[in-house]
Structure formats: structure tokens, C-alpha cells
Design an enzyme around this catalytic site. Structure first.
Site, PDB file in Angstrom:
ATOM      1  CE  LYS A  12     -38.733  58.130 -25.011  1.00  0.00           C
ATOM      2  NZ  LYS A  12     -39.858  58.736 -24.284  1.00  0.00           N
ATOM      3  CE  LYS A  42     -37.766  61.216 -16.651  1.00  0.00           C
ATOM      4  NZ  LYS A  42     -38.260  60.333 -17.741  1.00  0.00           N
ATOM      5  NE  ARG A  43     -35.268  67.606 -21.358  1.00  0.00           N
ATOM      6  CZ  ARG A  43     -35.839  66.436 -21.599  1.00  0.00           C
ATOM      7  NH1 ARG A  43     -36.893  66.063 -20.884  1.00  0.00           N
ATOM      8  NH2 ARG A  43     -35.372  65.636 -22.534  1.00  0.00           N
ATOM      9  CD  GLU A  91     -41.223  53.810 -19.399  1.00  0.00           C
ATOM     10  OE1 GLU A  91     -40.782  54.218 -20.490  1.00  0.00           O
ATOM     11  OE2 GLU A  91     -41.991  54.492 -18.683  1.00  0.00           O
ATOM     12  CG  ASP A 135     -37.884  63.212 -25.503  1.00  0.00           C
ATOM     13  OD1 ASP A 135     -37.745  64.400 -25.854  1.00  0.00           O
ATOM     14  OD2 ASP A 135     -38.356  62.905 -24.404  1.00  0.00           O
ATOM     15  CG  HIS A 186     -43.824  57.987 -17.378  1.00  0.00           C
ATOM     16  ND1 HIS A 186     -43.346  58.972 -16.528  1.00  0.00           N
ATOM     17  CD2 HIS A 186     -42.973  57.958 -18.436  1.00  0.00           C
ATOM     18  CE1 HIS A 186     -42.271  59.522 -17.058  1.00  0.00           C
ATOM     19  NE2 HIS A 186     -42.010  58.927 -18.205  1.00  0.00           N
ATOM     20  CD  GLU A 234     -45.614  56.180 -23.791  1.00  0.00           C
ATOM     21  OE1 GLU A 234     -45.096  56.892 -22.910  1.00  0.00           O
ATOM     22  OE2 GLU A 234     -45.361  54.966 -23.919  1.00  0.00           O
TER      23      GLU A 234
END
Length: 399
Positions: free
Chosen positions: A199, A84-85, A349, A48, A329, A253
Site C-alpha cells: 500500500k 467494508k466499513r 489476490e 490504507d 480484487h 493500482e
């Protein structure tokens, strides 16, 4: 026995015995807690705006922290958090430290147990990674409570609806060329998904506008939202938002830094397109700042990130008081139930990434995700999830 102990024994009744005599207490207690660190690999690396601007690396896997809880009376619950990550092993390490605090406790005392867990690790803060670790336990306790009542969690909370509008994000990443995006959008709509999120946040905003125009022309009047992942400054966001109003977007967003409450409020006041944000915040207090400053039209709390269902419900109550729209989210398995219990028509989502983790699948029909009628959250870990497990910790003993 010392003097103080003798005094306490004489004047303070056993709380469990007293409760049972009054018919108020339960005999059920938490006997076993298991935490698991599971890494879900993605089929392809995705990017993203945070990647294109050099802030983060492409996303290749998602770390899940699962908590499984059982009681002496045979009740059980499961919950999860994620990262995440980075951060997954850190969440797991903190969960290991505090899991034993639940042993011997009444599983119905969810609010008190949330407070107990957060204060057990208060030296590392009452938001962020610490509460994200607590979230897995909190969600498992709510799952257990609904299962014990033989109700879907949405019904236990007091559902307003049996299905929720859903939109897809996983096909709209910047790492995908626009033709691939359109193909994935078509597949999502053919599955019955009702809206698309794209995105944005490219270094050249004109590229974003061309991609929005291409998708808008491709989907017609299907609801379309965009997500800038905090990449713009206030001037860029305002200029882009004004140009993008021609596309009749459902929301913009995270146009600004997640903590820029005043900047989001200024955009919300200036633009016709609604503003959505909140997913990166990790406490009730931070979401309250969004609400108090009139920074948001669609508030987007993430239950695992804010500490679980207990704090999520506080945020939802604050949002409902201000008549805000709700669009949590990620985590559709959890948020489907929470949005079904929100007074105003919400969004949930849709990501197909996590489907391999669970034995059960969520159904989407005519743009809406159906609340399952299974008790609790309605999911169980698949054998594939067990195979992806990298570490496990247990506290207590299984009944």
C-alpha cells in the site's frame, strides 16, 4: 374465469408441460433461499491511504452477505457478497426484499434470474448496493450449477489452467511499520505466495518511495505491485510513477479516482509501469469505460461488487477482446475459478482474513493457488461463520 383467461387457456399451452413434452425443460425449481449477515472481525485494525487522508476510518471488520439456495430435487449452492466499513446491513435488507423472487424458478436460468432480481429493485439503481446484494444469489446459482454437473466451477466455465499466480496484500498496509511489513512479506513468501502488493498513498510521497525501496531490497526480484487506493491527483501520480519505474513494479493500482477514465488512460500512455484499476466499480458499463478509454493494463473487477459471476464474465470477455491482463480484487474463493477460466495468465489476490469463514482451505504452491477439485466453488460455511452471524432471513421451504 374471465374472457381473457378463457382465451389464454385455449390457445396458450402450459409452458412447463410443453417443455417436458419436447424434452427441453427441467422439473427442478428453487424451493428455499436463506440469506445471512455475518461480520468477520479482523485481528487488528488496518489502514490504507483512505484512512491517512481522512476519508475513511480504519478497517476493523468485514460484513458478508451469504446466500444459500436449495431446489426441490435436492441441489444446493452457496454464494456471498461483502462490504467494508459500511453497507453490509443495507445489502442484507435488499437481499431480504428480493429473495422471494427466486422461489419456484428454474435454477439453470441464471442470466434471466439476474435480470429479474435487478429489475425487482430497479428503483434503487442497477449498480452499487442493489447489484452487490444480487451477487450473493448469482454466485450461489453458479455454485449450484457446477455442483449439479459434479465439476469445479472453473471446469464448468472452461478452464485454461489448474492453478493461478497469486499475490498477497494483507501484509502491506500503511498502518504497519516497515519492519512488520517485511516480516509479513517473508511469511507470505514462505507459504508459497508468488508476489507482494504494498500500500502507498502517504501524505508525503517520499515516505512511500522509501517503503517501496525497503521492500524491493527485501524481496529481490519477486514481483512487487503498489496500490494507492485512489489518493493521488494526475500530477502526483505521473511524477510518482516516473520515479517508481526504477523498482520494476508489476503494476501501480488505483493511482487516481476510480472514475477518472481519462486520467488513467493518460498515465497508462505515459508510464512504463502497467496501470491496474477497477475494483471499486460496480457494473459492466463502468468497466467498459475503462476498456474503451484504454485506461488500464490490468483490469480488476470484483465479482461481488459488480453483481456476481454473470456480469463478471461479460467484463472478462470484453477484457479478453482487448487483450488485457486480469487481476480481480479480493474474494479468492470465487476469483480463483474465474481467473482459471481466463485466456491470459492472470493473478488472484490472497488474503488469509476469510479463511476462518470456511471449512475448506485453498492451497498455494510455488507461487500459485491451486484450483480445488471439489464440485462448485468448493467451500462451505464453518461453525465459526455461523457464530459470527447477526441476522438471518428465509424464503420458501426446505425440500
Amino acid at each position: 374465469m374471465n374472457y381473457l383467461s378463457q382465451i389464454n387457456q385455449r390457445i396458450l399451452p402450459n409452458p412447463l408441460a410443453a417443455g417436458l413434452a419436447a424434452g427441453e425443460a427441467t422439473t427442478d425449481r428453487i424451493s428455499w433461499v436463506k440469506t445471512s449477515l455475518v461480520f468477520l472481525p479482523l485481528a487488528q485494525a488496518i489502514s490504507d491511504a483512505k484512512v491517512l487522508t481522512g476519508r475513511q476510518k480504519p478497517l476493523t471488520e468485514i460484513a458478508f452477505l451469504f446466500a444459500e439456495i436449495e431446489t426441490v430435487n435436492g441441489h444446493s449452492g452457496i454464494g456471498y457478497s461483502y462490504s467494508k466499513r459500511a453497507g453490509g446491513p443495507g445489502q442484507f435488507a435488499h437481499a431480504k426484499e428480493i429473495a422471494g423472487e427466486l422461489i419456484g424458478e428454474d435454477p439453470s436460468d441464471i442470466q434471466r434470474l439476474w435480470d429479474k432480481l435487478v429489475w425487482a429493485g430497479a428503483s434503487v439503481g442497477r449498480s452499487g448496493m442493489s447489484t452487490q446484494a444480487i451477487a450473493a444469489f448469482d454466485i450461489a446459482l453458479w455454485d449450484l450449477k457446477a455442483k449439479r454437473a459434479k465439476l469445479p466451477l472453473a471446469k464448468l466455465l472452461g478452464a485454461h489452467r489448474d492453478s493461478v499466480r497469486c499475490y498477497n496484500t494483507s501484509g502491506g498496509y500503511l498502518s504497519m511499520p516497515i519492519e512488520e511489513v517485511k516480516e509479513r512479506v517473508t511469511m507470505a513468501l514462505e507459504k508459497g505466495i508468488g508476489a507482494i502488493k504494498l500500500k502507498v498513498g502517504q501524505p508525503d510521497p517520499m515516505v512511500d518511495l522509501k517503503r517501496i525501496e525497503a521492500v524491493r531490497n527485501h524481496v529481490g526480484d519477486v514481483p512487487l505491485a503498489i496500490d494507492a487506493n485512489q489518493q493521488w491527483d494526475r500530477t502526483t501520480a505521473l511524477r510518482f510513477g516516473r520515479i517508481a519505474e526504477q523498482f520494476n513494479l508489476t503494476w501501480i493500482e488505483e493511482p487516481l479516482d476510480a472514475y477518472d477514465y481519462e486520467g488513467h488512460a493518460a498515465l497508462a500512455a505515459e508510464l512504463a509501469t502497467p496501470i491496474a484499476t477497477g475494483e471499486m466499480l460496480t457494473s459492466v458499463d463502468e468497466h467498459y469505460e475503462l476498456i474503451r478509454n484504454n485506461s488500464v493494463d490490468f483490469i480488476q473487477p470484483d465479482a461481488p461488487r459488480v453483481g456476481g459471476i454473470t456480469p463478471f464474465l461479460k467484463i472478462a470477455a470484453l477484457a479478453d477482446h482487448r487483450k488485457l491482463q486480469l487481476a480481480p480484487h479480493y474474494c479468492m474463493e470465487i476469483h480463483l475459478h474465474l481467473t482459471a477460466a481466463y485466456a491470459r495468465e492472470p493473478w488472484v489476490e490472497h488474503f488469509e482474513w476469510s479463511e476462518a469463514m470456511f471449512n475448506e482451505k485453498l492451497n498455494v504452491v510455488n507461487g500459485r493457488m491451486i484450483v480445488p477439485n471439489r464440485p462448485g466453488l468448493g467451500f462451505s460455511l464453518s461453525e465459526q461463520a455461523r457464530a459470527w452471524t447477526r441476522d438471518v432471513h428465509e424464503a420458501g421451504k426446505r425440500p
